[in-house]
Design an enzyme around this catalytic site. Structure first.
Site, short mmCIF file in Angstrom:
data_model
loop_
_atom_site.label_atom_id
_atom_site.label_comp_id
_atom_site.label_asym_id
_atom_site.label_seq_id
_atom_site.Cartn_x
_atom_site.Cartn_y
_atom_site.Cartn_z
N ASN A 76 0.85 -1.19 0.00
CA ASN A 76 0.00 0.00 0.00
C ASN A 76 0.89 1.25 0.00
O ASN A 76 1.72 1.42 0.90
CB ASN A 76 -0.88 -0.05 1.27
CG ASN A 76 -1.84 1.11 1.34
OD1 ASN A 76 -1.45 2.25 1.10
ND2 ASN A 76 -3.08 0.85 1.69
N HIS A 79 0.90 6.01 2.02
CA HIS A 79 1.73 6.85 2.89
C HIS A 79 2.71 7.72 2.11
O HIS A 79 3.13 8.76 2.59
CB HIS A 79 2.46 5.99 3.91
CG HIS A 79 1.53 5.32 4.87
ND1 HIS A 79 0.81 6.02 5.80
CD2 HIS A 79 1.18 4.03 5.00
CE1 HIS A 79 0.05 5.17 6.48
NE2 HIS A 79 0.26 3.97 6.01
N HIS A 112 -5.81 3.48 -1.58
CA HIS A 112 -7.15 3.78 -1.06
C HIS A 112 -7.54 5.17 -1.54
O HIS A 112 -6.94 6.16 -1.11
CB HIS A 112 -7.10 3.71 0.47
CG HIS A 112 -8.42 3.90 1.14
ND1 HIS A 112 -8.60 3.71 2.50
CD2 HIS A 112 -9.65 4.26 0.66
CE1 HIS A 112 -9.85 3.95 2.82
NE2 HIS A 112 -10.52 4.29 1.73
N ARG A 114 -9.72 7.82 -0.92
CA ARG A 114 -10.68 8.21 0.11
C ARG A 114 -11.58 9.32 -0.40
O ARG A 114 -11.18 10.10 -1.27
CB ARG A 114 -9.94 8.68 1.37
CG ARG A 114 -9.14 7.58 2.03
CD ARG A 114 -8.58 8.06 3.34
NE ARG A 114 -9.58 8.06 4.38
CZ ARG A 114 -9.66 7.17 5.36
NH1 ARG A 114 -8.77 6.22 5.47
NH2 ARG A 114 -10.61 7.24 6.26
N ARG A 118 -7.46 12.59 0.96
CA ARG A 118 -6.40 13.10 1.85
C ARG A 118 -5.01 12.63 1.42
O ARG A 118 -4.02 13.21 1.79
CB ARG A 118 -6.66 12.72 3.30
CG ARG A 118 -6.50 11.24 3.59
CD ARG A 118 -6.54 10.96 5.07
NE ARG A 118 -7.87 11.08 5.62
CZ ARG A 118 -8.27 10.45 6.72
NH1 ARG A 118 -7.42 9.69 7.38
NH2 ARG A 118 -9.49 10.56 7.17
N GLU A 139 -8.75 0.25 -2.91
CA GLU A 139 -9.61 0.27 -1.72
C GLU A 139 -10.53 1.47 -1.83
O GLU A 139 -10.10 2.56 -2.24
CB GLU A 139 -8.77 0.42 -0.46
CG GLU A 139 -7.90 -0.77 -0.14
CD GLU A 139 -7.07 -0.51 1.10
OE1 GLU A 139 -7.25 0.53 1.77
OE2 GLU A 139 -6.22 -1.34 1.40
N THR A 170 -7.94 3.16 8.37
CA THR A 170 -9.18 2.38 8.40
C THR A 170 -9.30 1.62 9.71
O THR A 170 -8.51 0.73 9.99
CB THR A 170 -9.22 1.39 7.21
OG1 THR A 170 -8.80 2.07 6.05
CG2 THR A 170 -10.60 0.83 7.02
N GLU A 220 -10.82 -9.70 2.90
CA GLU A 220 -9.53 -9.35 3.48
C GLU A 220 -9.72 -9.31 4.98
O GLU A 220 -10.52 -8.50 5.50
CB GLU A 220 -9.03 -8.00 2.97
CG GLU A 220 -7.66 -7.66 3.59
CD GLU A 220 -7.01 -6.42 3.01
OE1 GLU A 220 -7.24 -6.10 1.83
OE2 GLU A 220 -6.25 -5.77 3.77
N HIS A 260 -3.49 -5.07 7.66
CA HIS A 260 -3.61 -3.99 8.65
C HIS A 260 -2.72 -4.24 9.85
O HIS A 260 -2.88 -5.25 10.54
CB HIS A 260 -5.06 -3.75 9.12
CG HIS A 260 -5.28 -2.31 9.47
ND1 HIS A 260 -4.90 -1.77 10.67
CD2 HIS A 260 -5.76 -1.28 8.75
CE1 HIS A 260 -5.17 -0.49 10.68
NE2 HIS A 260 -5.69 -0.15 9.52
N1 PXP Z 1 -5.66 -3.37 4.09
C1 PXP Z 1 -6.61 -2.42 4.19
C2 PXP Z 1 -7.99 -2.75 3.72
C3 PXP Z 1 -6.31 -1.13 4.68
O1 PXP Z 1 -7.28 -0.19 4.75
C4 PXP Z 1 -5.00 -0.84 5.07
C5 PXP Z 1 -4.66 0.52 5.59
O2 PXP Z 1 -4.75 1.46 4.59
C6 PXP Z 1 -4.02 -1.86 4.95
C7 PXP Z 1 -4.39 -3.11 4.48
C8 PXP Z 1 -2.60 -1.62 5.30
O3 PXP Z 1 -2.46 -1.39 6.67
P1 PXP Z 1 -1.07 -0.92 7.24
O4 PXP Z 1 -0.77 0.42 6.63
O5 PXP Z 1 -1.30 -0.88 8.71
O6 PXP Z 1 -0.07 -1.96 6.82
#
Ligand code: PXP
Length: 306
Positions: A76, A79, A112, A114, A118, A139, A170, A220, A260
């Site tokens: 992901n 960030h 994602h 949003r 953001r 996402e 999330t 997921e 997550h």
């Molecule tokens: N999976 C989903 C559905 C998420 O919303 C997120 C956070 O954006 C992640 C995975 C990744 O989580 P993390 O950034 O804590 O690894």
């Protein structure tokens, strides 16, 4: 093809015409498995652009060939976009990050979009669709406006997540039974466009059954409670919940992803759950990348999943 590797097929190679046949249909999956000499019902087909289809074996093949099975890693890159938005400029670009992530061996890119934009912007999504060679997992909140954007972009997978404006990230999974009508409507819209759908849910058996009932393709499993457990007994309980949820989802024919809060310390244990075929990880990889570089951060995570 190795078990659980993805493979790209052209529509022609499975005898389909893109103008009349939808790559997301069971019939397409059936013909694809025949072409790939896989057992029947073992392939998902992702509609990946107009003429190229991403076929991915279902968990049963992974189980049969456990010896060869390596769980996939989706990274992901939200960030990276968060850092860019902090100054309102162009750097760092999540697109550049996505290219490096793929070169380091990741199996997919997760973003994602949003409602408040953001971090990831519409432009990022559009260009990522053109740029990346692996798999794009979008996402999004389960609403019609987002579904329309997804139908234009055509990601390889949509993961529906709950979304609140005030949250930092999330928090918690979807309440599938409570929102089943809306979820079913959005899943239907996406399926009509040939896009498979995953639901981000807590490892709860009732939610798994509900996800299956409303025709989700994947779940997921939210690993936040496991990742945040302060004591080993608590982590054991959460690990057990994830194990049981993965088993039930698998039994019902759902593909199983997880994510997550996963990091370099807590992910290894989950790889003992063979039903989980993909991990989606963001924060820990990007945080480590700040110190050691993105290439090394992704390679280290990939090595843990082996
Ligand atoms: N999976 C989903 C559905 C998420 O919303 C997120 C956070 O954006 C992640 C995975 C990744 O989580 P993390 O950034 O804590 O690894």
């Amino acid at each position: 093809m190795r078990a659980c590797d993805g493979v790209k097929l052209s529509c022609d190679s499975v005898g389909f015409r893109t103008d009349i046949d939808s790559p997301g249909t069971p019939e397409f999956a059936r013909r694809s498995t025949a072409v790939l000499a896989l057992p029947p019902s073992t392939a998902f087909c992702y509609n990946s652009g107009v003429r190229t289809i991403f076929v991915q074996s279902r968990p049963p093949v992974a189980r049969i060939n456990r010896r060869f099975f390596v769980a996939r890693l989706g990274v992901n890159v939200d960030h990276v976009a968060t850092l860019r938005q902090a100054r309102g400029g162009n750097d760092p670009d999540p697109l550049a990050a996505a290219v490096l992530v793929e070169l380091a061996g990741a199996d997919g890119i997760v973003v994602h979009l949003r409602e408040d934009r953001r971090h990831i912007q519409d432009r990022d999504l559009r260009l990522l669709r053109e740029l990346i060679r692996t798999k794009l997992d979008m996402e999004m909140a389960a609403d019609e406006t987002m579904a329309k954007i997804a139908l234009t972009i055509k990601p390889d997978l949509v993961t529906l997540v709950p979304e609140k404006r005030q949250e930092l990230t999330t928090e918690g999974g979807l309440d599938v039974p409570a929102h089943k009508d809306r979820l079913q409507q959005v899943i239907g819209m996406l399926h009509d466009g040939g896009i498979p759908v995953s639901l981000f849910i807590e490892p709860d058996l009732g939610h798994i059954r509900a996800a299956h009932k409303i025709s989700a393709d994947f779940v997921e499993l939210h690993t936040g409670r496991y990742a945040n457990a302060k004591r080993s007994k608590e982590a054991d309980t959460e690990f057990e919940a994830i194990t049981q949820a993965a088993k039930l989802a698998y039994k019902l024919g759902l593909g199983v992803n997880a994510g997550h809060g996963l990091n370099y310390q807590n992910v290894k244990r989950l790889t003992h759950i063979p039903e989980i075929v993909e991990y989606n990880i963001g924060h820990s990889i990007i945080a480590r990348a700040v110190l050691v570089g993105l290439d090394q951060a992704v390679r280290e995570m990939k090595a843990l999943l082996n």
